[in-house]
Design an enzyme around this catalytic site. Structure first.
Site, PDB file in Angstrom:
ATOM      1  CD  GLU A  82      10.777  15.310 -22.290  1.00  0.00           C
ATOM      2  OE1 GLU A  82       9.982  14.392 -22.118  1.00  0.00           O
ATOM      3  OE2 GLU A  82      10.981  15.839 -23.398  1.00  0.00           O
ATOM      4  CG  ASP A  83      11.711  16.060 -17.478  1.00  0.00           C
ATOM      5  OD1 ASP A  83      10.770  15.715 -18.204  1.00  0.00           O
ATOM      6  OD2 ASP A  83      12.716  15.364 -17.284  1.00  0.00           O
TER       7      ASP A  83
END
Length: 728
Positions: A82-83
Site C-alpha cells: 500500500e505505502d
C-alpha cells in the site's frame, strides 16, 4: 496488553514466537523484519516515530495470540504494498504466495470505507466478508492493526481521532466480539470511549478510585474467599478477579438508567477449572456459599454460542450484599473465550493446537455469504451482519425438542423463518410454552415455540418491524417485492417509456434486457419492477443503454408529459392553491370535466376530499430538467426606497426566472408588501431564488404564498389555455 511492542527487536519477537512454536522459520521472519524496515525507511507516523514501529507492534499483538508464521510475516509487511515501492510479485517471490495473498487481502481491507454513510458501505461490508471467507487471518491482522492505531491515536488530529473512534466502536469492536476475541473487543471499546466521551470515562474512573478507598481491595478479598471455598471441596481452580472496563460500566448505566452508586455487578470473577465436571461442582459450591441472583444464570457449556464460546455465567451477592458476576470454565474453554478465532490457528509446541472447542468461523461467514448471495442484497447483508455482531444468542426449542439458535430480541416470527421460509411466510400465530402469544413477543432462553400456519397467508409489511433477524427481514422483503411486483412492473413500464422517448428511443424488450445486463439484474422485468418501486431512477435505466445520448441530449421535459400516474389521455392541471413544483411530492384529485388537479402532498385544500378516497390519484413528477413554466407566488416585503423594486426584479432575472405578475398588497411609508408570480423550473429553482432574496438587505421578508381559497378559481381556464394532457 500494553504498547511495549513498539520497540520490539527481531530477537524479542522471535523469543515470543519460539516459546509456543519452536519449529518457526526464524530466517524468514528475520527477512520479513529487515525487508519491512527497509521498505518503510524514511516514513514516519503522526507521533514522529519511524513508521515501521507500527508493523512491529501489530506482529507483537498477534504473537501474543500464538499465531502462525504466515500471519506474523503478513503483520510485518501489511502496509508495504500500500505505502511503499514494494509489489505483490516481489512479496510472493521472497515470502511465498500464501503471505502475498494475505498482505494483498489486508491492503484491500484498508482501502474499504466501512464507516461511510453512503450506500457504498453495504457493498464494502460484503467485500470485507468475502475476504474473510477466503482466509480469516486477514481480519486478525486488520483487527490487530486497528488495535495498535487506537492505542496510539492521540498523535492524530482531533477530527480524525473521532472518525476512527466511531468506526472502531461501530464496526471493529463488535466484529472482534463476534470473532470471539472478547479481550480485544473490550479494549477497542474502551479506547474509542476515551476519545468519544472523555468526561464520561474520567467520571467512572474517579468513582472507582473513591469506591476503592471506601471498601478496600474488594477483588482480592472475594478472590481469596472463592479460592478458599473451592479448596475446601477439593476443586482445583484458578480464580481471576477484575473490575469491568469503564465503557462496559457506562453502557450498563445507560441501559439500566442507573447511576454508578446503584450499579451492582461492576466486578467480574472467573474460576478456571481442570475439567467440565469441576465446572458444575464449582457452581454448586458458589451457590451454596453465596446467594444466587434470580434470572442471571446462563449455561453456555451445554448450549455454546455460535462462535464456540463456552462458560457458565452466574451472578451472586458477595460481601456486603455487593453483586458480582462469576464465569466458570475449563482452561481450553478459556483459551477460546480469550482468543476466539485465533484459537483456530494458534500453535503450541510447533504444531497447530487442536482445541476441541475452537469453532471454524469460516462456516459462519460462508453461511451469511450463501444466504445473501444475490448481487442486489448488499443492504440486507449489512443488516444481517450487524445483527449477528451486536446480538447475543437465545436458544429455543421446537415441539419435537430441536434447538433453534436466535439473536437476543428475536420473536416467534424469526423462529418460524429460522425453521423454513415457507413456515415463516405462512405464520398466523405462535404458542410459547403452550400459551398463545403475539408475534412481536421477545423470546427467552429455553422456551418451547410452536408456530401456527394457515394456507393462503402472505407476509405483511408490518412484519418488518417485528422481525429481528436478517434472514427473516430479507425473506419478508423478497415476498413483499413479489406481491407488489406486478404493480411496480406496470408503473415502471410507463416511466421507462417516457424516459426513453426523452432521448428519442423506445423502451423495447431488447433495450430493457440490455439495461438489466449492465445493471447486473436478472431480466427486463426486474428492471421495470425496480424502476416502479423507486429503487432505480429512469435516468439510471436510460444511462445503462444509451450513456452517450443521456450526456448529449437536451433533458428538458415536455410539460405535457411532466406527471407520471395519469390514465391514458387524462389531462392534468396544477392546483392554484399550492402551485406544486417538480421535485415536490404530489397527489391528484379527479375533477369532473377538468381531468386531474395536481396538489402538493401537504396542501391544506386536500382536507376537503378526505371522505372521497376514490378521487385520489398517486402521482409523481418525471425526473429530469423541467422548463421554467411552473408559476409560484411569493409574498415579499421590501424597503420603500428608490430603485429597490427594480433591483429585486433584476435579481430574479439573474436566477433564470421570469416575473409573470406583480400585485401590491400594502403600501407603507417605509415598506411595500407585494405578491410576485414567478415562472420556475422546480422546487430547487424556487429555493435558490428565495435564498438570493433573503440575502438582500432591502428584503425584510420572503415566503411562498399559498391560499386554499384559490383551489376552485380559474382551474379550467388555465388547463384549457395550456392544453396540458397526459401522454397519448
Amino acid at each position: 496488553m500494553d504498547d511495549t511492542a513498539d520497540l520490539m527487536s527481531p530477537n524479542a519477537l522471535l523469543a515470543i514466537v519460539q516459546s509456543y512454536n519452536p519449529k518457526t522459520n526464524e530466517a524468514l521472519i528475520r527477512a520479513a523484519f529487515e525487508y519491512g524496515e527497509r521498505m518503510h525507511e524514511g516514513q514516519f507516523r503522526h507521533s514522529g516515530e519511524p513508521y515501521f514501529t507500527h508493523p512491529i507492534a501489530v506482529a507483537g499483538i498477534l504473537a501474543e495470540q500464538k499465531l502462525d508464521d504466515a500471519t506474523l510475516i503478513t503483520a510485518l509487511l501489511h502496509d508495504t504494498i500500500e505505502d511503499t515501492k514494494s509489489t505483490y510479485g516481489e512479496v510472493a517471490r521472497i515470502f511465498g504466495d500464501e503471505t502475498a495473498v494475505l498482505v494483498d487481502g489486508v491492503t484491500k481491507l484498508t482501502n474499504l470505507q466501512l464507516s461511510s454513510t453512503e450506500t457504498k458501505q453495504a457493498e464494502n461490508f460484503r467485500k470485507l466478508f468475502m475476504a474473510m471467507a477466503k482466509d480469516l487471518r486477514v481480519i486478525l491482522v486488520k483487527l490487530a492493526d486497528r488495535l495498535h492505531n487506537m492505542r496510539t491515536i492521540k498523535a492524530m488530529r482531533p477530527d480524525k481521532q473521532v472518525q476512527k473512534a466511531r468506526e472502531t466502536m461501530d464496526i471493529y469492536a463488535p466484529l472482534a466480539g463476534r470473532m470471539g476475541m472478547q479481550w480485544m473487543r473490550e479494549e477497542l471499546e474502551d479506547l474509542a470511549f476515551r476519545v468519544l466521551n472523555p468526561d464520561g470515562r474520567a467520571s467512572i474512573m474517579r468513582r472507582f478510585i473513591t469506591l476503592q478507598k471506601e471498601t478496600g481491595d474488594v477483588i482480592q478479598k472475594i478472590t481469596g474467599d472463592m479460592r478458599a471455598e473451592l479448596g475446601e471441596h477439593d476443586i482445583e481452580a484458578q480464580i481471576i478477579g477484575r473490575a469491568k472496563k469503564p465503557y462496559s460500566i457506562w453502557r450498563k448505566m445507560e441501559e439500566k438508567e442507573q447511576g454508578f452508586s446503584r450499579l451492582s455487578d461492576i466486578y467480574g470473577f472467573r474460576a478456571i477449572t481442570t475439567s467440565e465436571e469441576d465446572c458444575y461442582r464449582a457452581l454448586g459450591v458458589i451457590h451454596r456459599r453465596w446467594r444466587a441472583v434470580p434470572g442471571r444464570f446462563k449455561d453456555y457449556i451445554s448450549q455454546p454460542k455460535s462462535n464456540g464460546y463456552r462458560s457458565i455465567h452466574t451472578t451472586v451477592s458477595g460481601r456486603d450484599g455487593k453483586r458480582v458476576e462469576v464465569q466458570i470454565r475449563t482452561q481450553q474453554m478459556h483459551d477460546v473465550a480469550e482468543s476466539g478465532v485465533a484459537a483456530h490457528w494458534s500453535y503450541r509446541d510447533g504444531i497447530r493446537s487442536q482445541n476441541p472447542f475452537a469453532v471454524d468461523p469460516v462456516k459462519w461467514v460462508a453461511t451469511l455469504n450463501e444466504q445473501f448471495g444475490g448481487e442486489d442484497d448488499h443492504e440486507d447483508f449489512l443488516e444481517a451482519v450487524k445483527l449477528e455482531m451486536y446480538s447475543d444468542q437465545v436458544f429455543c426449542f421446537t415441539p419435537k425438542g430441536e434447538v433453534v439458535k436466535l439473536p437476543r430480541g428475536a420473536t416467534p416470527l424469526d423462529f418460524a423463518y429460522a425453521i423454513h421460509t415457507r413456515i415463516g411466510a405462512g405464520c398466523v400465530g405462535a404458542k410459547v410454552d403452550g400459551l398463545r402469544v403475539p408475534l412481536w413477543t421477545r423470546l427467552k432462553n429455553g422456551q418451547s415455540v410452536e408456530i401456527v400456519t394457515a394456507e393462503g397467508q402472505q407476509p405483511q409489511a408490518t412484519w418488518l418491524d417485528i422481525a429481528a433477524t436478517g434472514k427473516a427481514k430479507s425473506a419478508i422483503r423478497r415476498a413483499l417485492r413479489e406481491q407488489d411486483r406486478e404493480r411496480f412492473i406496470k408503473f415502471g413500464a410507463e416511466l421507462a417509456r417516457s424516459a426513453f422517448e426523452g432521448v428519442g428511443k423506445k423502451a423495447t424488450d431488447k433495450a430493457l434486457t440490455s439495461a438489466a445486463k449492465t445493471l447486473r439484474l436478472g431480466n427486463a422485468e426486474t428492471v421495470l419492477a425496480r424502476l416502479g418501486s423507486s429503487e432505480l431512477t429512469s435516468s439510471d435505466v436510460v444511462n445503462a443503454v444509451y450513456p452517450e445520448l443521456v450526456q448529449k441530449a437536451d433533458t428538458s421535459i415536455d410539460s405535457k408529459r411532466a406527471v407520471i400516474g395519469l390514465a391514458h389521455g387524462q389531462v392534468h392541471q396544477r392546483a392554484l392553491c399550492c402551485q406544486p413544483l417538480p421535485g415536490e411530492r404530489i397527489v391528484g384529485i379527479t375533477q369532473r370535466g377538468r381531468g386531474v388537479v395536481v396538489h402538493a402532498i401537504d396542501c391544506r385544500a386536500l382536507s376537503r376530499f378526505e371522505d372521497e378516497p376514490k378521487r385520489w390519484v398517486d402521482l409523481h413528477w418525471l425526473s429530469g430538467t423541467h422548463p421554467p413554466i411552473h408559476t409560484a407566488r411569493l409574498d415579499v416585503t421590501i424597503g420603500n426606497d428608490a430603485g429597490v423594486l427594480g433591483r429585486i426584479c433584476t435579481l430574479i432575472g439573474e436566477q433564470g426566472a421570469n416575473i409573470s405578475d406583480l400585485t401590491f398588497m400594502d403600501r407603507k411609508p417605509d415598506f411595500f408588501s407585494l405578491i410576485l408570480s414567478v415562472d420556475l423550473r422546480d422546487a430547487e429553482h424556487l429555493h435558490s431564488i428565495i435564498s438570493a432574496l433573503n440575502a438582500e438587505d432591502d428584503v425584510a421578508k420572503v415566503a411562498r404564498h399559498q391560499d386554499p381559497a384559490d383551489a376552485n378559481e380559474r382551474v379550467s381556464e388555465i388547463g384549457n389555455k395550456l392544453g396540458i394532457q397526459a401522454p397519448g
